[in-house]
Design a protein around this motif. Structure first.
Motif, mmCIF file in Angstrom:
data_model
loop_
_atom_site.group_PDB
_atom_site.id
_atom_site.type_symbol
_atom_site.label_atom_id
_atom_site.label_comp_id
_atom_site.label_asym_id
_atom_site.label_seq_id
_atom_site.Cartn_x
_atom_site.Cartn_y
_atom_site.Cartn_z
ATOM 1 N N GLY A 240 34.445 -34.708 -23.226
ATOM 2 C CA GLY A 240 33.116 -34.225 -22.873
ATOM 3 C C GLY A 240 32.992 -32.729 -23.115
ATOM 4 N N PHE B 38 32.863 -31.932 -26.953
ATOM 5 C CA PHE B 38 31.546 -32.130 -27.558
ATOM 6 C C PHE B 38 30.559 -31.034 -27.152
ATOM 7 N N SER C 121 29.066 -28.354 -29.743
ATOM 8 C CA SER C 121 27.619 -28.310 -29.977
ATOM 9 C C SER C 121 27.060 -26.922 -29.686
ATOM 10 N N CYS D 159 28.307 -40.804 -25.083
ATOM 11 C CA CYS D 159 28.635 -40.044 -26.290
ATOM 12 C C CYS D 159 28.390 -40.855 -27.562
ATOM 13 N N THR E 290 26.411 -35.678 -30.601
ATOM 14 C CA THR E 290 27.828 -35.984 -30.827
ATOM 15 C C THR E 290 28.108 -36.508 -32.232
ATOM 16 N N GLY F 160 31.247 -38.331 -35.435
ATOM 17 C CA GLY F 160 31.746 -37.215 -34.636
ATOM 18 C C GLY F 160 30.977 -35.933 -34.895
ATOM 19 N N LEU F 161 31.351 -34.907 -34.169
ATOM 20 C CA LEU F 161 30.757 -33.572 -34.290
ATOM 21 C C LEU F 161 31.609 -32.769 -35.259
ATOM 22 N N THR G 244 38.463 -28.253 -30.052
ATOM 23 C CA THR G 244 37.321 -28.213 -30.961
ATOM 24 C C THR G 244 37.264 -26.893 -31.714
ATOM 25 N N ALA H 213 34.989 -32.651 -33.170
ATOM 26 C CA ALA H 213 35.279 -33.484 -32.001
ATOM 27 C C ALA H 213 34.840 -34.898 -32.337
ATOM 28 N N THR H 214 35.629 -35.880 -31.961
ATOM 29 C CA THR H 214 35.329 -37.272 -32.293
ATOM 30 C C THR H 214 35.313 -38.125 -31.033
ATOM 31 N N LEU H 215 34.878 -39.364 -31.205
ATOM 32 C CA LEU H 215 34.828 -40.276 -30.064
ATOM 33 C C LEU H 215 36.211 -40.594 -29.521
#
Length: 348
Positions: free
Chosen positions: A60, A63, A67, A121, A127, A132-133, A220, A226-228
């Motif tokens: 969390g 992400f 972001s 997410c 996300t 992913g981000l 990150t 960042a991924t799930l």
């Protein structure tokens, strides 16, 4: 004193590692996951609370911090603080519902909340869903220090890791940490002494979640995405495995466990390819796909043979050796005292 010596040696080794051929990005990844494992050890090793939701704090924060840097142009230092705050806030929400539960019920409540965050997410637009981000810029630290250089970022991450590690040591050896240890050993007696155990558990849970959030934000910043998988429940299981392999309730145990697991996940495929070239056995080419099997075997071996973990068993062996040496040194002194007493008695 011995812990300080070990800490100085490890810090010195990490400081010169990039000039010895180590890849800075890989070392930074190791430090992020070592910090993540230390956050769980604070909860599991010193309070005795097993959380299956720690990936929620890690992912969390990863992400949200990513972001903030990519979509809103926030500087990295603010994004790291934001990630820490997000982890603490999630820990407070999870803890308010879970902290009055014990054992498997506590673990299941944390897992349920973590799965809720995972599905959020998956659906949240910022996300990136399954993709992913990605493309998170490193920016400039305090608007001055450019972090695009891996070596510069390496020393920033090393400094943060060292400070947090020292902070955890201070917490563990503080009166607050002593109360947490008393909770783990005998909660009923701690209650009888007048302590509000739920409040102490909640504070420890929030602190653990905040450090996990910081580790996720650092990850990150280092990797740029960042991924799930960062928020998936399997990562919670992985960090538990790191802590158990290294040793619960030991300062260096989670670090050692994190290094072992991350190195296996990152380098086992390359090692298998090298073995295949050397031995001409094609089976080794698929060794990288057996990471889960190998870590599972290591976990079973630790449970059966090294119940205290690697660092815990080493510390126990050193303690036994110290006691034997102390006993061996005491026996000649006792014999000399007996001889002196006999001689004085005969002389009298």
């Amino acid at each position: 004193m011995r812990n300080w010596i070990v800490g100085v040696v490890v810090l010195g080794g990490l400081a010169v590692a990039p000039w010895l051929g180590a890849y800075p990005v890989f070392l930074m990844k190791l430090m992020c996951f070592a910090l993540f494992a230390c956050s769980l050890d604070l909860l599991l090793g010193y309070v005795g609370l097993l959380s299956f939701g720690h990936a929620a704090f890690f992912g969390g924060a990863a992400f949200i911090a990513g972001s903030a840097m990519r979509d809103h142009g926030w500087p990295p230092e603010v994004a790291l603080l934001l990630g820490t705050g997000v982890g603490a806030a999630l820990g407070l929400i999870f803890g308010l519902f879970a902290i009055r539960r014990k054992g498997i019920y506590f673990a299941m409540v944390t897992l349920a909340f973590a799965q809720m965050l995972f599905f959020f997410c998956v659906q949240a637009p910022f996300t990136g869903g399954e993709d992913g981000l990605q493309g998170v810029p490193r920016g400039r630290l305090f608007g001055v220090l450019p972090l695009d250089n891996d070596l510069t970022l390496y020393f920033v991450i090393l400094s943060i890791t060292a400070v947090v590690f020292l902070f955890l040591g201070r917490v563990i050896h503080s009166p607050f940490g002593r109360i947490l240890t008393a909770l783990r050993e005998n909660e009923a007696r701690t209650i009888s002494l007048g302590y509000d155990v739920d409040r102490f558990k909640l504070l420890a849970f929030v602190l653990s979640a905040a450090i996990a959030g910081l580790a996720g934000a650092m990850k990150t910043l280092v990797l740029g995405f960042a991924t799930l998988s960062d928020v998936h429940w399997s990562l919670s299981g992985t960090v538990i495995l790191m802590t158990l392999i290294g040793g619960l309730g030991t300062r260096l145990g989670p670090v050692v466990g994190a290094v072992i697991v991350v190195v296996l996940e990152s380098r086992l495929a390359a090692f298998g390819g090298w073995l295949a070239d050397v031995t001409q056995i094609a089976w080794f080419q698929g060794l990288g796909e057996s990471v889960s099997v190998l870590t599972g075997v290591m976990f079973v071996a630790c449970v059966l043979l090294f119940k205290r973990g690697i660092v815990g068993e080493c510390a126990q062996w050193l303690e036994r050796r110290r006691r034997v040496q102390a006993l061996g040194a005491a026996r000649p002194a006792q014999h000399d005292a007996v001889r002196t007493g006999l001689a004085e008695g005969q002389g009298g």
